[in-house]
Design an enzyme around this catalytic site. Sequence first.
Site, PDB file in Angstrom:
ATOM      1  N   GLN A  51     -10.641  -8.545  -0.478  1.00  0.00           N
ATOM      2  CA  GLN A  51      -9.625  -7.750   0.222  1.00  0.00           C
ATOM      3  C   GLN A  51     -10.319  -6.672   1.048  1.00  0.00           C
ATOM      4  O   GLN A  51     -11.087  -5.862   0.495  1.00  0.00           O
ATOM      5  CB  GLN A  51      -8.649  -7.082  -0.756  1.00  0.00           C
ATOM      6  CG  GLN A  51      -7.502  -6.403   0.004  1.00  0.00           C
ATOM      7  CD  GLN A  51      -6.591  -5.538  -0.848  1.00  0.00           C
ATOM      8  OE1 GLN A  51      -7.060  -4.591  -1.485  1.00  0.00           O
ATOM      9  NE2 GLN A  51      -5.306  -5.821  -0.848  1.00  0.00           N
ATOM     10  N   SER A  83      -4.515  -9.354  -9.124  1.00  0.00           N
ATOM     11  CA  SER A  83      -4.163  -8.580  -7.929  1.00  0.00           C
ATOM     12  C   SER A  83      -5.273  -7.586  -7.591  1.00  0.00           C
ATOM     13  O   SER A  83      -5.988  -7.124  -8.488  1.00  0.00           O
ATOM     14  CB  SER A  83      -2.863  -7.837  -8.227  1.00  0.00           C
ATOM     15  OG  SER A  83      -2.239  -7.425  -7.053  1.00  0.00           O
ATOM     16  N   PRO A  84      -5.433  -7.249  -6.310  1.00  0.00           N
ATOM     17  CA  PRO A  84      -6.467  -6.283  -5.965  1.00  0.00           C
ATOM     18  C   PRO A  84      -6.275  -4.940  -6.676  1.00  0.00           C
ATOM     19  O   PRO A  84      -5.162  -4.415  -6.700  1.00  0.00           O
ATOM     20  CB  PRO A  84      -6.303  -6.097  -4.447  1.00  0.00           C
ATOM     21  CG  PRO A  84      -5.136  -6.906  -4.037  1.00  0.00           C
ATOM     22  CD  PRO A  84      -4.692  -7.751  -5.177  1.00  0.00           C
ATOM     23  N   TYR A 102      -2.007   2.718   4.128  1.00  0.00           N
ATOM     24  CA  TYR A 102      -3.371   2.877   4.652  1.00  0.00           C
ATOM     25  C   TYR A 102      -3.368   2.591   6.162  1.00  0.00           C
ATOM     26  O   TYR A 102      -2.305   2.421   6.766  1.00  0.00           O
ATOM     27  CB  TYR A 102      -4.330   1.975   3.870  1.00  0.00           C
ATOM     28  CG  TYR A 102      -4.401   2.377   2.406  1.00  0.00           C
ATOM     29  CD1 TYR A 102      -4.850   3.651   2.047  1.00  0.00           C
ATOM     30  CD2 TYR A 102      -3.981   1.521   1.397  1.00  0.00           C
ATOM     31  CE1 TYR A 102      -4.883   4.053   0.711  1.00  0.00           C
ATOM     32  CE2 TYR A 102      -4.025   1.909   0.062  1.00  0.00           C
ATOM     33  CZ  TYR A 102      -4.474   3.173  -0.272  1.00  0.00           C
ATOM     34  OH  TYR A 102      -4.506   3.586  -1.584  1.00  0.00           O
ATOM     35  N   ARG A 162      -1.783  -8.487   3.070  1.00  0.00           N
ATOM     36  CA  ARG A 162      -0.886  -7.777   2.142  1.00  0.00           C
ATOM     37  C   ARG A 162      -0.047  -6.801   2.944  1.00  0.00           C
ATOM     38  O   ARG A 162      -0.562  -6.018   3.745  1.00  0.00           O
ATOM     39  CB  ARG A 162      -1.694  -7.032   1.074  1.00  0.00           C
ATOM     40  CG  ARG A 162      -0.801  -6.204   0.165  1.00  0.00           C
ATOM     41  CD  ARG A 162      -1.477  -5.730  -1.100  1.00  0.00           C
ATOM     42  NE  ARG A 162      -1.168  -6.645  -2.204  1.00  0.00           N
ATOM     43  CZ  ARG A 162      -1.143  -6.292  -3.493  1.00  0.00           C
ATOM     44  NH1 ARG A 162      -1.421  -5.061  -3.846  1.00  0.00           N
ATOM     45  NH2 ARG A 162      -0.856  -7.155  -4.425  1.00  0.00           N
ATOM     46  N   ARG A 195      -1.821  -4.602 -13.379  1.00  0.00           N
ATOM     47  CA  ARG A 195      -2.042  -3.847 -14.623  1.00  0.00           C
ATOM     48  C   ARG A 195      -2.225  -4.722 -15.862  1.00  0.00           C
ATOM     49  O   ARG A 195      -3.099  -4.413 -16.689  1.00  0.00           O
ATOM     50  CB  ARG A 195      -0.911  -2.822 -14.807  1.00  0.00           C
ATOM     51  CG  ARG A 195      -1.023  -1.676 -13.815  1.00  0.00           C
ATOM     52  CD  ARG A 195       0.237  -0.869 -13.744  1.00  0.00           C
ATOM     53  NE  ARG A 195       1.354  -1.674 -13.278  1.00  0.00           N
ATOM     54  CZ  ARG A 195       2.619  -1.276 -13.269  1.00  0.00           C
ATOM     55  NH1 ARG A 195       2.920  -0.072 -13.701  1.00  0.00           N
ATOM     56  NH2 ARG A 195       3.577  -2.059 -12.815  1.00  0.00           N
TER      57      ARG A 195
HETATM   58  C1  LIG Z   1      -5.658   0.812 -10.789  1.00  0.00           C
HETATM   59  C2  LIG Z   1      -4.978   0.133  -9.637  1.00  0.00           C
HETATM   60  C3  LIG Z   1      -5.653   0.009  -8.434  1.00  0.00           C
HETATM   61  C4  LIG Z   1      -5.061  -0.637  -7.360  1.00  0.00           C
HETATM   62  N1  LIG Z   1      -5.757  -0.846  -6.210  1.00  0.00           N
HETATM   63  C5  LIG Z   1      -5.263  -1.644  -5.248  1.00  0.00           C
HETATM   64  C6  LIG Z   1      -6.073  -2.057  -4.161  1.00  0.00           C
HETATM   65  O1  LIG Z   1      -7.243  -1.754  -4.083  1.00  0.00           O
HETATM   66  N2  LIG Z   1      -5.507  -2.833  -3.223  1.00  0.00           N
HETATM   67  C7  LIG Z   1      -4.197  -3.227  -3.269  1.00  0.00           C
HETATM   68  O2  LIG Z   1      -3.723  -3.923  -2.384  1.00  0.00           O
HETATM   69  N3  LIG Z   1      -3.419  -2.865  -4.317  1.00  0.00           N
HETATM   70  C8  LIG Z   1      -3.935  -2.127  -5.294  1.00  0.00           C
HETATM   71  N4  LIG Z   1      -3.176  -1.835  -6.406  1.00  0.00           N
HETATM   72  C9  LIG Z   1      -1.813  -2.373  -6.500  1.00  0.00           C
HETATM   73  C10 LIG Z   1      -1.797  -3.678  -7.313  1.00  0.00           C
HETATM   74  O3  LIG Z   1      -2.509  -4.714  -6.683  1.00  0.00           O
HETATM   75  C11 LIG Z   1      -0.366  -4.161  -7.566  1.00  0.00           C
HETATM   76  O4  LIG Z   1       0.244  -4.451  -6.331  1.00  0.00           O
HETATM   77  C12 LIG Z   1       0.471  -3.135  -8.313  1.00  0.00           C
HETATM   78  O5  LIG Z   1      -0.250  -2.537  -9.378  1.00  0.00           O
HETATM   79  C13 LIG Z   1       1.731  -3.779  -8.903  1.00  0.00           C
HETATM   80  O6  LIG Z   1       1.379  -4.828  -9.768  1.00  0.00           O
HETATM   81  P1  LIG Z   1       1.452  -4.679 -11.382  1.00  0.00           P
HETATM   82  O7  LIG Z   1       2.850  -4.284 -11.713  1.00  0.00           O
HETATM   83  O8  LIG Z   1       1.115  -6.067 -11.893  1.00  0.00           O
HETATM   84  O9  LIG Z   1       0.454  -3.651 -11.800  1.00  0.00           O
HETATM   85  C14 LIG Z   1      -3.752  -1.152  -7.486  1.00  0.00           C
HETATM   86  C15 LIG Z   1      -3.072  -0.993  -8.690  1.00  0.00           C
HETATM   87  C16 LIG Z   1      -3.670  -0.388  -9.769  1.00  0.00           C
HETATM   88  C17 LIG Z   1      -2.913  -0.301 -11.067  1.00  0.00           C
END
Ligand SMILES: Cc1cc2nc3c(=O)[nH]c(=O)nc-3n(C[C@H](O)[C@H](O)[C@H](O)COP(=O)(O)O)c2cc1C
Length: 767
Positions: free
Chosen positions: A493, A415-416, A574, A622, A717
């Site tokens: 992205q 994921s981003p 955003y 997204r 994560r």
């Molecule tokens: C350190 C970090 C940075 C993130 N940056 C972005 C981002 O740049 N773009 C985005 O769409 N989501 C971003 N997210 C959200 C993640 O893509 C994801 O949707 C969110 O962490 C939930 O997924 P998870 O439970 O697997 O961590 C970020 C999440 C984390 C933890």
Amino acid sequence: MKIACIGAGPAGLYFAISMKLRDSAHEIEVFERNAPGVTFGWGVVFSDQTVENLAANDPKSAKIIADEFAHWDDIEVHIHGETITSSGHGFIGIGRKRLLEILQNRARELGVGLHFNAECDPADPKWNDYDLVIASDGANSRFRDAYADAFGVDIDVRRNKFVWLGTPKVFDAFTFAFEKTEHGWIWAHAYRFAPDCSTFIVECDEETWRGFGFDTMDQAEAIAACERLFAKYLDGHKLMSNAAHLRGSAAWLNFRRIKCERWSSGNVILLGDAAHTAHFSIGSGTKLALEDAIKLAEVLNRKGLSLEAAMDEYVAERNLEVLKLQNSARNSTEWFETLDRYLNFEPLQFAYSLLTRSQRISHENLRLRDREWLEGVERWFWKRATDGRSNKTAPPMFAPFRMRALQVENRITVSPMAMYSATDGTPNDFHFVHYGERAMGGAGLVFTEMTCVSPEARISPGCTGMWNDEHVAAWKRIVDFVHSNSKAKICLQLGHSGGKGSTRVGWEGNDVPLDDGNWPVMSASDVAWSPVNQKPRPMTRADMDMVRDQFAAAVRMGLEAGFDMVELHAAHGYLLSSFLTPLQNRRTDEYGGSLENRLRYPLEVFAAMRAAWPSDRPMSVRISATDWAGENGITPDEAVEIGEAFAREGADLIDVSAGQTWADAQPTYGRMFQTPFSDKIRNEGRLATMAVGNIYEPDHANSILAAGRADLVALARPHLIDPFWTLRAAAALDYRDIHIPPQYLNGMSQLARNLKRDAEAAAALRV
Ligand SMILES: Cc1cc2nc3c(=O)[nH]c(=O)nc-3n(C[C@H](O)[C@H](O)[C@H](O)COP(=O)(O)O)c2cc1C
Ligand SMILES: Cc1cc2nc3c(=O)[nH]c(=O)nc-3n(C[C@H](O)[C@H](O)[C@H](O)COP(=O)(O)OP(=O)(O)OC[C@H]3O[C@@H](n4cnc5c(N)ncnc54)[C@H](O)[C@@H]3O)c2cc1C
């Protein structure tokens, strides 16, 4: 203690028994409005765990109950003229009447006073003479409603209609029978609970119910109509009601989900259905009532505890269990309420979706129950994923997925994730290693972090960018490495931070403005993210033109850098998200107000990107499918419309995130907590989706994919700490047909061997 139990249902009777067992000096009286033997309902099902709990609490009654259990293993799902049978489910059931009879006898034997035909009035002053009044008076509890404020009662009346009938037809399997009629779909949940009797619950939505005229029929007519509708399952047997005291359509109910913030007030304690209900489709209401009763009796008899302290312990020990069950029950309730979503599934997937609806049963649970059946599902999945070319029996997460001319090797994506480690937007060696390593780790698709279309579009000074040649060259180096050293595809992205921009790097404080050097920010409206953030400038049309063109230019640069796919970030509050959510968008022009207006600018940006991107390469968007702010924010229904609108502009995948759009939002976290939104958008909008959010086990991913809740599964994560998450999953699931960088082959085979040995040792222990 001198105790009155209101109601001789499972909760009241079993509490009385459990108290007497712990201290025979308690004086307990149970008051029941009905005569003995008069009760609603037919059979109830239990789990092995509940039986163990009963045996530990009162071996005597548990033995009588267990000796009379009906057992069955199979579940049959009848849909579209096909029958899907899976095995190994291990159910046990007993008649409600018989259960109550056993409990009444046991209570009497222990010296509990039983009073039947005794309607209790909460206003009666006699209740003051008792140390405790146990309100075990069921879902329609008068005692709870009399003090509704004190208990913080929350009742959610669900939309489907159901009636609880019985039949002498003996069903050998737990049977779900779905029938299409001229008035809509209607279905039955049927299971045997005695050698000569089965429960037969009929359910449908309100429109179908009215279409049949059930609202005006008397009971005999309604039963005759159900007999005709389900004739092919009943083999000439009758349906029977034991709610004869209810007139006409009153025998049909809407399930009421009940929650209470507090379970006691003064000397009144709520127990069982009076305190909390669990939808009949997960068969756990009686379990809740009995386990509540055991725990309450236990804490009330703990030495040295005041009543208040005992209640605190009771709530602390039961709350989590109740929450978990009510969550599962909600998922299951919603599955039946949104049946339309799944009716176009092939019967096998429909059955899989039904079996996993509460999220309590997963892919691997199904493998343990019926390996052959599960492998049939896996073969079906692979066949569909490969247009019939593959006969593989393997976990769904490893099946390929096609978007336009792009084939991703498997369904797991990185994921981003913003890394906040760039200087002037240029990715550096950190990014090279970071993305390279995650691509080698086996995921089919790697998303870049939100890469910003201009310096002002950045969230923080550390964000990556795509606005100059230096960025193109640095990204190209990463993309080339990914392509030449892995089978992963890489998606860029692109985003603009809007009013959430000009803040510190993530680990120095999320959404906290810079100490100095802040740049002015803009957004849909002048709504500041929080009191410490800047008030953004509402975008002018000239701003909109400029930003749209920046997105299109970034897409062209992404093409130059060799990306396989581009995603527009329109989530998380955003810039583009600030147009979509009514919480941030206060505009009164054609870009604010209705959803159509709020979509106008994000769609314009997307269309400009699509025009700049080759037609054979896919694009995704997204979105935040909810603002977690109820009706004031984006609702899940609107999220479907948003997904559909982007799909019309050429989006091939909706990346379904949620929240982060409003600082005061109230999210509900949990395992796979955002997946229901992906399910909704995929199956109501008939769109390809990616699910994300607290998905961290291969079992989660496989369950989501096989049940058709998403087409791709993104992990954020888990990939931060384990770039090799997918290869590790392949080793654990003994899946060999995945690309392993040749340099790492030895490590992979060692891991696979070790995990296999551990699994065998664990299985031996279970035996
Ligand atoms: C350190 C970090 C940075 C993130 N940056 C972005 C981002 O740049 N773009 C985005 O769409 N989501 C971003 N997210 C959200 C993640 O893509 C994801 O949707 C969110 O962490 C939930 O997924 P998870 O439970 O697997 O961590 C970020 C999440 C984390 C933890
Ligand atoms: C269609 C359907 C199917 C179900 N299937 C299952 C299943 O398979 N497995 C399962 O575990 N659960 C099932 N349940 C749920 C289960 O029936 C309840 O969760 C369970 O009965 C709760 O027990 P209780 O003692 O709290 O309440 P109840 O069983 O409702 O008992 C309350 C008692 O209080 C009496 N009462 C109420 N008010 C008064 C008053 N003022 N004065 C005196 N007496 C009063 C009532 O007459 C009743 O006897 C199902 C429920 C429904 C509706």
